[in-house]
Design a protein around this motif. Sequence first.
Motif, PDB file in Angstrom:
ATOM      1  N   ALA B  95      60.123  42.883 -21.816  1.00 14.24           N
ATOM      2  CA  ALA B  95      60.008  41.957 -22.951  1.00 14.24           C
ATOM      3  C   ALA B  95      61.373  41.770 -23.604  1.00 14.24           C
ATOM      4  O   ALA B  95      61.776  40.647 -23.940  1.00 14.24           O
ATOM      5  CB  ALA B  95      58.995  42.478 -23.966  1.00 14.24           C
ATOM      6  N   GLN B  98      63.700  39.212 -22.216  1.00 14.49           N
ATOM      7  CA  GLN B  98      63.354  37.798 -22.362  1.00 14.49           C
ATOM      8  C   GLN B  98      63.737  37.247 -23.726  1.00 14.49           C
ATOM      9  O   GLN B  98      63.392  36.126 -24.077  1.00 14.49           O
ATOM     10  CB  GLN B  98      61.867  37.601 -22.102  1.00 14.49           C
ATOM     11  N   LEU B  99      64.428  38.069 -24.525  1.00 15.60           N
ATOM     12  CA  LEU B  99      64.830  37.625 -25.866  1.00 15.60           C
ATOM     13  C   LEU B  99      66.230  37.018 -25.831  1.00 15.60           C
ATOM     14  O   LEU B  99      67.212  37.715 -25.604  1.00 15.60           O
ATOM     15  CB  LEU B  99      64.790  38.823 -26.819  1.00 15.60           C
ATOM     16  N   CYS B 120      56.730  34.784 -33.165  1.00 20.88           N
ATOM     17  CA  CYS B 120      57.073  34.820 -31.745  1.00 20.88           C
ATOM     18  C   CYS B 120      57.975  36.005 -31.400  1.00 20.88           C
ATOM     19  O   CYS B 120      58.518  36.046 -30.297  1.00 20.88           O
ATOM     20  CB  CYS B 120      57.775  33.523 -31.358  1.00 20.88           C
ATOM     21  N   GLU B 122      59.816  38.653 -29.837  1.00 25.04           N
ATOM     22  CA  GLU B 122      59.611  38.987 -28.429  1.00 25.04           C
ATOM     23  C   GLU B 122      59.143  40.420 -28.191  1.00 25.04           C
ATOM     24  O   GLU B 122      58.394  40.687 -27.264  1.00 25.04           O
ATOM     25  CB  GLU B 122      60.930  38.768 -27.682  1.00 25.04           C
ATOM     26  N   TYR B 181      54.509  41.560 -19.908  1.00 20.27           N
ATOM     27  CA  TYR B 181      54.721  40.604 -20.992  1.00 20.27           C
ATOM     28  C   TYR B 181      55.212  39.298 -20.390  1.00 20.27           C
ATOM     29  O   TYR B 181      56.171  39.284 -19.618  1.00 20.27           O
ATOM     30  CB  TYR B 181      55.747  41.125 -22.011  1.00 20.27           C
ATOM     31  N   LYS B 183      56.457  35.316 -21.245  1.00 17.10           N
ATOM     32  CA  LYS B 183      56.920  34.387 -22.282  1.00 17.10           C
ATOM     33  C   LYS B 183      56.897  32.989 -21.701  1.00 17.10           C
ATOM     34  O   LYS B 183      57.422  32.769 -20.613  1.00 17.10           O
ATOM     35  CB  LYS B 183      58.350  34.763 -22.676  1.00 17.10           C
ATOM     36  N   HIS B 184      56.309  32.077 -22.427  1.00 17.95           N
ATOM     37  CA  HIS B 184      56.340  30.684 -21.989  1.00 17.95           C
ATOM     38  C   HIS B 184      57.243  29.903 -22.932  1.00 17.95           C
ATOM     39  O   HIS B 184      56.989  29.864 -24.144  1.00 17.95           O
ATOM     40  CB  HIS B 184      54.927  30.100 -22.010  1.00 17.95           C
ATOM     41  N   SER B 185      58.309  29.345 -22.404  1.00 15.06           N
ATOM     42  CA  SER B 185      59.214  28.572 -23.254  1.00 15.06           C
ATOM     43  C   SER B 185      59.839  27.477 -22.408  1.00 15.06           C
ATOM     44  O   SER B 185      59.743  27.489 -21.177  1.00 15.06           O
ATOM     45  CB  SER B 185      60.302  29.469 -23.831  1.00 15.06           C
ATOM     46  N   THR B 189      64.809  32.186 -21.362  1.00 13.28           N
ATOM     47  CA  THR B 189      64.917  33.202 -22.409  1.00 13.28           C
ATOM     48  C   THR B 189      65.587  32.640 -23.653  1.00 13.28           C
ATOM     49  O   THR B 189      65.376  33.137 -24.753  1.00 13.28           O
ATOM     50  CB  THR B 189      65.752  34.407 -21.926  1.00 13.28           C
ATOM     51  N   ALA B 193      59.613  31.507 -27.884  1.00 10.38           N
ATOM     52  CA  ALA B 193      58.383  31.369 -27.109  1.00 10.38           C
ATOM     53  C   ALA B 193      57.453  30.316 -27.705  1.00 10.38           C
ATOM     54  O   ALA B 193      57.312  30.211 -28.921  1.00 10.38           O
ATOM     55  CB  ALA B 193      57.665  32.716 -27.046  1.00 10.38           C
ATOM     56  N   GLY B 196      53.547  33.852 -26.152  1.00  9.21           N
ATOM     57  CA  GLY B 196      53.910  35.130 -25.529  1.00  9.21           C
ATOM     58  C   GLY B 196      52.624  35.923 -25.335  1.00  9.21           C
ATOM     59  O   GLY B 196      51.744  35.881 -26.196  1.00  9.21           O
TER      60      GLY B 196
END
Lengths: 157, 294
Positions: B95, B98-99, B120, B122, B181, B183-185, B189, B193, B196
């Motif tokens: 996780a 992904q930030l 959101c 992360e 985990y 993340k959809h964005s 990254t 998100a 998430g």
Amino acid sequence: MKQLITLRVNGIDEELYVEPWWTLSRVLREELDLIGTKEGCGSGDCGSCTVLIDGKAVMSCLYLAMKARGKNIMTIEGLNGENGALHPLQETFIEHFAVQCGYCVPGMIMTAKAMLDENPKPTEEEVRTGLSGNLCRCTGYVKIVEAVLSSAEKQGN
Amino acid sequence: MRFDYLEPHTIKEAVSLLSTYNGQAKVIAGGTDLMNLIRTKMIKPEYIVDIGHIAGLDYVKYGDKGALSIGALTTIRAIEMSAQLKERHPVVSQAAGQLGSMAIRNVGTIGGNLCNAAPCAETAPSLIGLGAALKIVGPAGERTVTLEDFFTGPGQTVLQRGELVVEIQVPSQPPHTRGVYLKHSVRGTEDLAIVGVAAIATLEGERCRNVKIVLGAVAPIPMRARNAEGKLEGKEIDDALIENAAQAASDESQPITDVRASADYRKEMVKVFTRQAIRGVVPTPMHRAFCGTG
Ligand SMILES: Cc1cc2nc3c(=O)[nH]c(=O)nc-3n(C[C@H](O)[C@H](O)[C@H](O)COP(=O)(O)OP(=O)(O)OC[C@H]3O[C@@H](n4cnc5c(N)ncnc54)[C@H](O)[C@@H]3O)c2cc1C
Ligand code: FES
Ligand code: FES
């Protein structure tokens, strides 16, 4: 009120007065005349202000100058190859035509340096991920990625 | 932007400065959130208390019984790269990875990510799923609050004036506990998100227990999808159950429409990503047939 601080930039100790709210990018550009570092967005999104702090890539537009005391700051001006020649990254950016307007380039190169120092043999995917915080509005990235990969190859030899 | 800069060297000093400047002072750790809040004039603190000079708040360590503690000043990048975490709590480092970009992760801290309390955030869903708690120090002494009870609204937490988060504590997990985990964005990254999803479960033979589904960016705070968890708890998982759980998560999410996505789209994506996250954690019969025991 301004305070007298010392910043170690490109190996030189610089004494200067700063306001506590000044960011490192502002101090580099406006107090130390190191205008290689660019400020694009000022919000951490574009990466054009990237410098190295103790070897790590950092967005200098969000980083207080006060926080940078006692650390080694490196900007694009401090980057060079052996005997004053260009750094391999600078060479390959030129060779691969990875520069158009050039605004993103100092940030790209500093980020690429931090990445290659940590991972000298990255895959193309790793280069793309590593540079994902640096925006370029001109080149379409292909040539930048090629330049970084080619620099990794050169430095590996 | 205009403020005075204070630099305590101990937790006690920081708490005392924050209490003295009652409401006019803000803590800065990495500053990746705070500097933007100040720059855009969302807040106008008169004093900035930089906790970055306090030694000993930057660590990832494991106790004898497998309990994990992370210092509040540990950078997101250190969490992403920690060999110990990758081995023992991979969902936490996954996780963290992904930030934002590498340069943001080099400076941003875990304490800052949680205290900023973005819906959101992360690192929140996976840590809530693992049952994490925060050690908080303030003028009245020390207390511990579970992360699930920490957030009270967007940008809001239970922290009282003068209080600091000093440590994130994660209890040891039963063997065969797995987590994912997602993340959809829009921009990988780099972007915040749209949705998430953390899914965590302990596999006991074919059954799955201690199921936690935690959603980010689709409610005022990171939220547990309890109905979805209930559909899976103690069960042998098959595709129909996963579908039910994903639908339940979507139904119980409370997203808003904003610049990133519409509420309807978010609800749909909760379903898609919850389904995918559960599949990442629990091998279904189909999967077992093709890939051995998974
Ligand atoms: C370009 C960009 C991209 C980003 N992408 C993401 C992303 O994808 N996902 C995501 O979740 N975040 C993202 N962020 C937000 C941010 O980087 C993270 O939330 C980061 O972890 C914040 O940590 P910090 O140390 O910089 O916090 P700071 O900015 O220093 O602090 C944040 C808040 O927490 C308070 N605080 C900090 N530490 C403590 C403490 N120990 N005790 C009490 N209060 C404290 C501060 O007072 C402040 O209100 C992004 C930010 C930028 C600029
Ligand atoms: S100017 Fe710092 S990231 Fe854009
Ligand atoms: S060369 Fe113009 S922004 Fe990259």
